[in-house]
Design an enzyme around this catalytic site. Structure first.
Site, PDB file in Angstrom:
ATOM      1  N   TYR A  35       0.859  -1.186   0.000  1.00  0.00           N
ATOM      2  CA  TYR A  35       0.000   0.000   0.000  1.00  0.00           C
ATOM      3  C   TYR A  35       0.895   1.236   0.000  1.00  0.00           C
ATOM      4  O   TYR A  35       1.547   1.551   1.002  1.00  0.00           O
ATOM      5  CB  TYR A  35      -0.893  -0.043   1.242  1.00  0.00           C
ATOM      6  N   LYS A  80      -1.143  -1.056  -4.228  1.00  0.00           N
ATOM      7  CA  LYS A  80      -2.243  -0.085  -4.143  1.00  0.00           C
ATOM      8  C   LYS A  80      -1.592   1.287  -4.173  1.00  0.00           C
ATOM      9  O   LYS A  80      -0.986   1.726  -3.200  1.00  0.00           O
ATOM     10  CB  LYS A  80      -3.043  -0.292  -2.860  1.00  0.00           C
TER      11      LYS A  80
END
Length: 318
Positions: A149, A177
């Site tokens: 992330y 992400k």
């Protein structure tokens, strides 16, 4: 689980992410700030029924870092039960300490999450080697796929700038992400690691992210306006860029209104329009003001008109 670097350009687990639109779910709370699992279950089911293709639990929108380990585990268990195999559940397990992240990851795996995701540890200044070791410790402790992330505005660290080769080469790492405006960095990262799935994290640049190779999205407003995201994707895939840009502008009208009103509180308000009151954000995140509520009501009315207009255009072959 010990893993070795990938040796080719494919990953058998990318189906978890590829092409999917994930709702980054909010965490409903009661007046005493306790987590309301019944409301969470209603929200998760509603989003899936309306066409959301995955659930992302305990991220920024879900106030993950303001919740206890037990609360985060309960959210994953509830999401997996509600999803019942209809869509994958990805759980964010980022935390201040490596030990807490490992425990959260193991709990998510035990609950049936399809994958786990992590931000770099916030607050203290860490080297890229420190963060890579943090990631690796969690990866080695689990048997489910891992989604890096990247959210530099909160962590101060831009993953796409480099220094994470030892992590991004691992076969258990299925994607990033990318909640960053640095689309150049995203494209370069995909060029170096073509086996990864780039998942867009900023809803307001979904179309530009698709243009550099994003194959999925996880966002705060995806569940709120899933109809628009699905339409934009379809228009992009058939090569109608003017029509896709029109939908992106409609998405951004809602994003802009929510950011102006305080995005995380606004996400609870807007998500609750379909399933009932979802409470306020846990302190110290602020509440939405009365003026903000007024503006969000107007934004909700406009969004419903945009959804209808987009559906009509798609039906007419726009």
């Amino acid at each position: 689980m010990s893993v070795t670097p990938a040796t080719n350009g494919t990953s058998p687990t990318n189906g978890i992410l590829d092409g999917r639109l994930f709702a980054a779910l909010v965490t409903p709370t009661r007046s005493d700030e306790s987590v309301d699992l019944d409301a969470f279950a209603r929200l998760a089911d509603s989003d899936i029924t309306r066409g959301v293709e995955g659930l992302y639990i305990g991220g920024s929108s879900g106030e993950g870092l303001l919740l206890s380990e037990a609360e985060r585990g309960e959210l994953t268990r509830t999401a997996v039960e509600v999803a019942a195999g209809r869509v994958p559940v990805v759980t964010h397990v980022g935390a201040l300490s490596t030990g807490e992240s490992r425990r959260l990851a193991l709990a998510a795996q035990s609950a049936g999450a399809a994958a786990v995701s992590m931000i770099p540890p916030p607050y203290y200044r860490y080297s890229t080697d420190d963060v890579a070791a943090h990631f690796r410790s969690v990866i080695d402790s689990i048997d489910v796929p891992f989604l890096v992330y990247n959210i530099p505005q909160f962590t101060g660290l831009e993953i796409s700038d480099g220094g994470f080769e030892s992590i991004l080469e691992l076969p258990q790492v299925i994607g990033v992400k990318h909640t960053s405006n640095n689309l150049y960095g995203a494209e370069r990262m995909l060029q170096r690691y073509p086996h990864l799935t780039l998942v867009n994290g900023f809803d307001e640049i979904y179309l530009p992210a698709l243009s550099v190779g994003a194959r999925g999205a996880i966002g705060t407003t995806v569940g709120i306006q899933i109809e628009l995201f699905r339409s934009l994707r379809a228009r992009f895939e058939r090569g109608d860029m003017d029509a896709a840009r029109l939908v992106q502008r409609r998405i951004n009208d809602t994003v802009e209104a929510m950011v102006a009103a305080n995005v995380f509180g606004a996400a609870k308000f807007m998500s609750g329009k379909r399933v009932g009151e979802l409470g306020h954000c846990r302190a110290p995140l602020p509440r939405v003001s009365d003026r903000g509520i007024h503006d969000l009501e107007a934004a909700w009315t406009r969004l419903q008109a945009d959804v209808e207009a987009t559906a009509a255009e798609d039906a007419a072959g726009a």
